[in-house]
Design an enzyme around this catalytic site. Structure first.
Site, PDB file in Angstrom:
ATOM      1  N   SER A 119      45.003  39.432  41.881  1.00 35.11           N
ATOM      2  CA  SER A 119      44.140  38.261  42.152  1.00 35.11           C
ATOM      3  C   SER A 119      43.598  37.626  40.873  1.00 35.11           C
ATOM      4  CB  SER A 119      42.967  38.631  43.069  1.00 35.11           C
ATOM      5  OG  SER A 119      43.423  39.356  44.172  1.00 35.11           O
ATOM      6  N   ARG A 120      44.317  37.768  39.799  1.00 34.87           N
ATOM      7  CA  ARG A 120      43.923  37.175  38.505  1.00 34.87           C
ATOM      8  C   ARG A 120      42.637  37.777  37.936  1.00 34.87           C
ATOM      9  NH1 ARG A 120      48.561  36.343  38.841  1.00 34.87           N
ATOM     10  NH2 ARG A 120      49.616  34.331  38.722  1.00 34.87           N
TER      11      ARG A 120
END
Ligand SMILES: Cc1cc2nc3c(=O)[nH]c(=O)nc-3n(C[C@H](O)[C@H](O)[C@H](O)COP(=O)(O)O)c2cc1C
Length: 213
Positions: A191-192
């Site tokens: 999710s970065r």
């Protein structure tokens, strides 16, 4: 996937994590650990690093070089002192290095001042290289415009005729050592929300901080 959809190409990074507890207090040790893991994982060209320098007018440039040594004094690579990078380092003795070990979803960034390795150190490495590479150092006026490939072939033949099996190290060829004052270790996460640990030198000790991804 075609180049038309390049904006849709993305990947989730989920292989590993990097936290304050598990990382070493000394960035050099952390680097040694990650480099060893990159070697063990047999990633392509684990020793290749991007070298960024600054030229006239603050214009940056990058190229890839191979790490040839690292210890408490810094990170070493070899090149032509009269190349573009050599000329830029003569102007600004500061540089940045970057490793990207794609399969491990890891990046290491290193910054600091740059000095030349001693003549003895450059000689020792030069003399350890295969003959073709040693002759190549004489044959290539690195980064200069040449009229054709034939120039290189002719230069290599001339060097071979002149020096036979024992070419000396050309005066324009040798090592540089980057003396790190900042390191960053980046580990891709889901999710970065990647992990980034930066080490910066304060006096004689390293301060480790987490950076937002
Ligand atoms: C994987 C790889 C490793 C390289 N290693 C070196 C190196 O150790 N030293 C070097 O001078 N050039 C190396 N090169 C070539 C440089 O990337 C670059 O083309 C050359 O040094 C000239 O750069 P400059 O004109 O910016 O000085 C390597 C290229 C690749 C793709």
């Amino acid at each position: 996937m075609s180049t038309q959809n390049i904006a849709d190409l993305r990947k989730s990074y989920e292989r590993a994590e990097l936290d304050e507890e598990a990382s070493r207090e000394d960035p050099l040790e952390q680097f040694g650990l990650w480099l060893q893991q990159a070697l063990d994982a047999q990633v392509p060209e684990p020793n290749a690093m991007t070298l960024a320098t600054v030229g006239e007018g603050g214009r940056p440039s990058t190229r890839i070089v191979l790490i040839k040594g690292f210890d408490a004094r810094g990170i070493v690579w070899y090149t032509n002192y009269e190349s573009r990078k050599g000329r830029e380092l003569a102007l600004h003795a500061q540089a940045a290095l970057q490793f990207h070990w794609v399969e491990l979803e890891r990046v290491v960034r290193i910054e600091g001042r740059v000095e030349k390795t001693s003549a003895d150190e450059s000689d020792a490495y030069f003399n350890s290289r295969p003959l073709d590479n040693r002759l190549g150092a004489w044959a290539s006026p690195q980064s200069q415009v040449i009229s054709s490939r034939a120039v290189l072939v002719a230069n290599a033949a001339k060097a071979a005729a002149r020096y036979a099996l024992s070419p000396p190290r050309p005066p324009h060829w040798g090592g540089y050592r980057l003396v790190p004052d900042t390191w960053e270790f980046w580990q891709g996460r889901k999710s970065r929300l990647h992990d980034r640990l930066r080490y910066r030198l304060e006096g004689t000790s390293w301060v480790r901080e987490r950076l937002a991804p």
